[in-house]
Enzyme design. Structure first.
Site, PDB file in Angstrom:
ATOM      1  N   ASP A  41     -12.499  -7.891  -5.628  1.00  0.00           N
ATOM      2  CA  ASP A  41     -13.941  -6.830  -5.493  1.00  0.00           C
ATOM      3  C   ASP A  41     -14.791  -6.945  -6.754  1.00  0.00           C
ATOM      4  OD1 ASP A  41     -12.924  -6.349  -2.910  1.00  0.00           O
ATOM      5  OD2 ASP A  41     -11.994  -4.752  -3.435  1.00  0.00           O
ATOM      6  N   TYR A  59      -8.197 -11.739   4.977  1.00  0.00           N
ATOM      7  CA  TYR A  59      -7.038 -12.164   3.881  1.00  0.00           C
ATOM      8  C   TYR A  59      -7.071 -13.550   3.339  1.00  0.00           C
ATOM      9  CZ  TYR A  59      -5.260  -7.502   5.264  1.00  0.00           C
ATOM     10  OH  TYR A  59      -5.169  -6.204   5.332  1.00  0.00           O
ATOM     11  N   GLN A  84      -9.304 -14.745   1.709  1.00  0.00           N
ATOM     12  CA  GLN A  84      -9.912 -14.476   0.216  1.00  0.00           C
ATOM     13  C   GLN A  84      -8.555 -14.226  -0.589  1.00  0.00           C
ATOM     14  OE1 GLN A  84     -13.835 -12.474   0.958  1.00  0.00           O
ATOM     15  NE2 GLN A  84     -12.584 -12.101   2.931  1.00  0.00           N
ATOM     16  N   ARG A 120       0.783  -1.293   0.030  1.00  0.00           N
ATOM     17  CA  ARG A 120      -0.002  -0.150   0.098  1.00  0.00           C
ATOM     18  C   ARG A 120       0.774   1.258   0.087  1.00  0.00           C
ATOM     19  NH1 ARG A 120      -4.980  -1.812  -1.233  1.00  0.00           N
ATOM     20  NH2 ARG A 120      -5.559  -3.495   0.326  1.00  0.00           N
ATOM     21  N   PHE A 121       0.395   2.185  -0.789  1.00  0.00           N
ATOM     22  CA  PHE A 121       1.183   3.300  -0.811  1.00  0.00           C
ATOM     23  C   PHE A 121       0.472   4.759  -0.727  1.00  0.00           C
ATOM     24  CE2 PHE A 121       4.331   6.335  -2.959  1.00  0.00           C
ATOM     25  CZ  PHE A 121       5.430   6.266  -2.221  1.00  0.00           C
TER      26      PHE A 121
END
Length: 321
Positions: free
Chosen positions: A138, A265, A267, A82-83
């Protein structure tokens, strides 16, 4: 590997996996490497996604077979992260630009979801040619029918829910299971399979109080002959305090035990389905063919993304929103 700078900007291209991992990322990565190198591109990888670009973790690929053993494996062998949200006026974003240019890289392929595609759009505004292949469990891109990884996660969830259903029935209990999906209900709706949950709560429904949920379940127990003792809930709607109160109220008013299971997680680490493996390979081939045959797309402030329509035909479209 030692840093290698290639002088031909048109033939240098970098691949990153970005944001949340999704099953099939490795298949896309490996397919891209093979197809690109077969077309005489100098392929680089960014380790740990955008964070890696910020930290200059950029390496050239010398052997197109280097990652082949990971083709069927979930996760991403080149890591992700992530950023921050990229901004052309932000110092960290400028550092990413400088690091890419120091390797003579002008073309970038991003494997990721919504946030990663938005980051790619910012990079186009900084003069880079950016391309994307959608990977997210998603499945929340309206432009495409299926994102890589979504079907793998849904199929895996069906197996997990079936297991939870068996153990709930064995104890005459109920199980509330929270699934991912962010702001899209696709994953929840497609994770149920042949099960018949007594209740499903998504962001398409009203947000209920605990007492309202109890009343809904009471009504269904009295009106439905066959049901599975599962309450399926989409993430980011209810918090831990709400769940705890529901458990307590469930026992008080329904005299039943309620268990809370948050799959989280699990998933993302779902085994990669044959469908996603093939979609990853086909998407990589379509994108590379597009890059090879389109020489007039430089610095257009448009990102180009592979999508599949309802007839499953793959095409590359402009992504500029």
């Amino acid at each position: 590997m030692n840093q290698v700078n290639f002088l031909n900007l048109d033939k240098n291209i970098l691949i990153i996996t970005s944001g949340g991992d999704a099953p099939g990322m490795n298949a896309s990565l490996i397919s891209l490497i093979h197809r690109l190198m077969n077309n005489n591109f100098n392929v680089f990888i960014g380790i740990e996604g955008l964070l890696g670009l910020y930290n200059n973790l950029i390496e050239p690929i010398k052997d197109k077979r280097v990652f082949d053993v990971y083709f069927n494996e979930q996760g991403t062998v080149i890591k992700t992260s992530r950023f921050i949200k990229l901004d052309i006026n932000d110092k960290k974003t400028q550092i990413i630009k400088d690091n890419l240019l120091s390797h003579n890289i002008q073309k970038i392929i991003i494997l990721g979801g919504q946030g990663s595609m938005q980051a790619g759009l910012v990079l186009t505004k900084m003069g880079f040619e950016v391309f994307g292949i959608l990977h997210t469990i998603d499945n929340d891109f309206s432009e495409t029918q299926m994102c890589i990884g979504a079907l793998s996660a849904a199929s895996f969830n069906q197996k997990l829910l079936k297991c939870l259903n068996y153990t709930a029935k064995a104890h005459c209990a109920f199980n509330l299971v929270e699934l991912m999906g962010r702001e899209c209900s696709w994953l929840v709706n497609n994770s149920v399979g042949k099960l018949k949950p007594i209740l499903m709560l998504t962001n398409q429904d009203n947000k209920y109080t605990v007492d309202e949920v109890i009343d809904l379940i009471k009504d269904k127990i009295n009106s439905i002959k066959e049901y599975d003792p599962l309450i399926i809930v989409q993430e980011l709607i209810y918090d831990q305090k709400w769940y705890e109160l529901l458990v307590k109220t469930f026992e008080q008013k329904l005299h039943k035990s309620l268990r809370i299971t948050i799959l989280n997680y699990l998933q993302r680490g779902a085994p990669v389905s044959d469908f996603d493996l093939q979609l990853a390979k086909d998407s990589a081939n379509v994108l590379v063919d597009f890059i090879v045959n389109q020489n007039d797309i430089k610095n257009t402030n448009n990102m180009y993304v592979v999508i599949n329509k309802f007839d499953n035909k793959l095409e590359v479209i402009k992504f500029n929103k």
